[in-house]
Design an enzyme around this catalytic site. Structure first.
Site: not given
Length: 435
Positions: A249, A251, A415
């Site tokens: 990633s 970012e 979740c």
């Protein structure tokens, strides 16, 4: 416990406030037909065995003779409201593992005003294996798509990670605590239920525990697979370790470097945008927090073999992994679900048995212990969801719309219900070489 700097959270303009492409392309509900009618009949029978009330906006009620509630003397039940029955049953009938979440994204059903969404989902998660007839598992691929979950090849893994983790650093900062930790915390107590103020110290406790498990100390050479936003690397460097942290990633890497620099630790930490399969060197400790879920079953042997190759003599490994029971993993591993389509493309939860078998067959590593934190993750997710909804105005200002809000709310509640029910678990797993 030291608070960690967030520093500058604005992502580069090219990726700022980028919602998943699928979130803006929610398919229209199919026409109501025989599948929808069959789905309503099936759900009516299911709800009779679950202490949840399901009410249709047009006055219909599912599971009116709720056997579980009646047997236990329950009068007040969590309630679900189906606002568009035709669309809801058509979506679920077309794709049971995708339609429920898509229907929530489309605002075709919701939890009643006095019901928390996770409270409504948990009773189903607690009874999931008993509610679904065995014949359904044998025939599931006739009604569920397969082969659509993208592979985690080197190119595919980068795309899969970007789809979730490169949404916007500001969006994640809106609901994460100051550590920017996007994984289960480890609370000192769950009674009373943890509050937001307890989340940051619980996240640092989790990080310190995994560093302790890997034996990280002054002078340790540490490899972290999956950088997150840099908290673990900072804590390891504060111990005097030299850290290499790899991520796909960009970012996360950008912000992690800024946070590491703000902590004055750039000389001790390298953050590299690099596939773990490309990593070289020798390390006294290898750590990874909730990254194995993105590896993919096909690549588990390569993942552990690479760790084995990189681990110096006498070194230790500690990974935090979300886990399924082995039989559940085997039964569902080829199924394409709402979670794959909208949240974690390419993802697959391992079992502890699978980790033991793969490391035994392909490496010199052996599992030496595990600490299970499932209830802690349920509370972590609850706090994230409460914060996300409370901060929605700031998230919306980044360019995210209501479909994204409902998608993220369903993801976090779904979740949470899984961890509350024990259907899924999470553990810090310790590994070392034999002898």
């Amino acid at each position: 416990m030291t608070a960690l700097p967030r520093t500058e959270l604005d992502p580069p303009p090219s990726r700022a406030a980028r919602a998943p492409s699928t979130a803006g392309q929610l398919p229209a509900a199919p026409r109501s037909g025989w599948r929808a009618r069959l789905t309503r009949s099936f759900l009516d029978r299911v709800v009779r065995r679950v202490p949840v009330s399901v009410r249709e906006a047009d006055g219909g009620v599912l599971g009116a003779r709720n056997e579980t509630a009646r047997a236990n003397g329950v009068t007040a039940l969590p309630e679900i409201v189906i606002t568009d029955p035709d669309a809801f049953y058509a979506r679920v009938g077309r794709s049971p593992m995708i339609g429920l979440g898509e229907s929530y994204m489309a605002a075709e059903w919701h939890a009643a005003d006095d019901t928390d969404l996770a409270d409504a989902l948990t009773p189903f998660a607690e009874r999931l294996t008993g509610l679904v007839p065995p014949v359904f598992y044998r025939l599931r691929h006739l009604v569920m798509p397969t082969g659509l979950n993208p592979e985690n090849s080197r190119r595919g893994a980068r795309s899969n990670i970007e789809a979730h983790y490169d949404l916007s650093n500001d969006m994640f900062a809106a609901f994460l605590d100051e550590t920017m930790s996007y994984s289960s915390a480890w609370f000192d107590t769950l009674d009373p239920a943890p509050s937001w103020e307890g989340l940051e110290p619980a996240q640092l406790r989790k990080v310190d525990a995994i560093l302790d498990a890997a034996g990280v100390a002054a002078g340790s050479r540490v490899l972290e697979i999956g950088t997150g936003w840099g908290t673990l690397a900072i804590r390891a460097a504060e111990r005097g370790a030299q850290v290499t942290s790899v991520t796909l990633s960009r970012e996360q890497a950008d912000l992690a470097r800024k946070r590491i620099a703000a902590a004055g630790l750039s000389d001790r930490v390298e953050v590299a945008v690099r596939d773990y399969r490309e990593q070289e060197g020798s390390f006294d400790a290898v750590v990874s927090v909730e990254m194995i879920e993105a590896v993919g079953e096909k690549y588990w042997p390569e993942y552990f073999a690479r760790i084995d190759r990189l681990l110096a003599p006498g070194g230790r490994v500690a990974i935090q992994a979300i886990l399924l029971e082995h039989d559940r993993m085997v039964a569902t591993r080829n199924t394409y679900t709402w979670m794959h389509k909208y949240i974690f493309p390419g993802g697959l939860l391992p079992s502890l048995q699978a980790i033991r078998e793969i490391t035994t067959e392909h490496t010199s590593l052996r599992v030496t212990g595990a600490d299970f934190l499932g209830p802690h993750y349920a509370h972590t997710l609850r706090l994230w969801r409460e914060r996300f909804l409370a901060q929605w105005d700031s998230v919306a200002a980044l360019g995210f719309g209501d479909t994204f809000r409902r998608m993220w709310e369903f993801y976090l509640a779904y979740c949470e219900a899984g961890f509350r029910a024990g259907y899924i678990d999470v553990a810090q797993v310790r590994l070392a070489r034999e002898g």
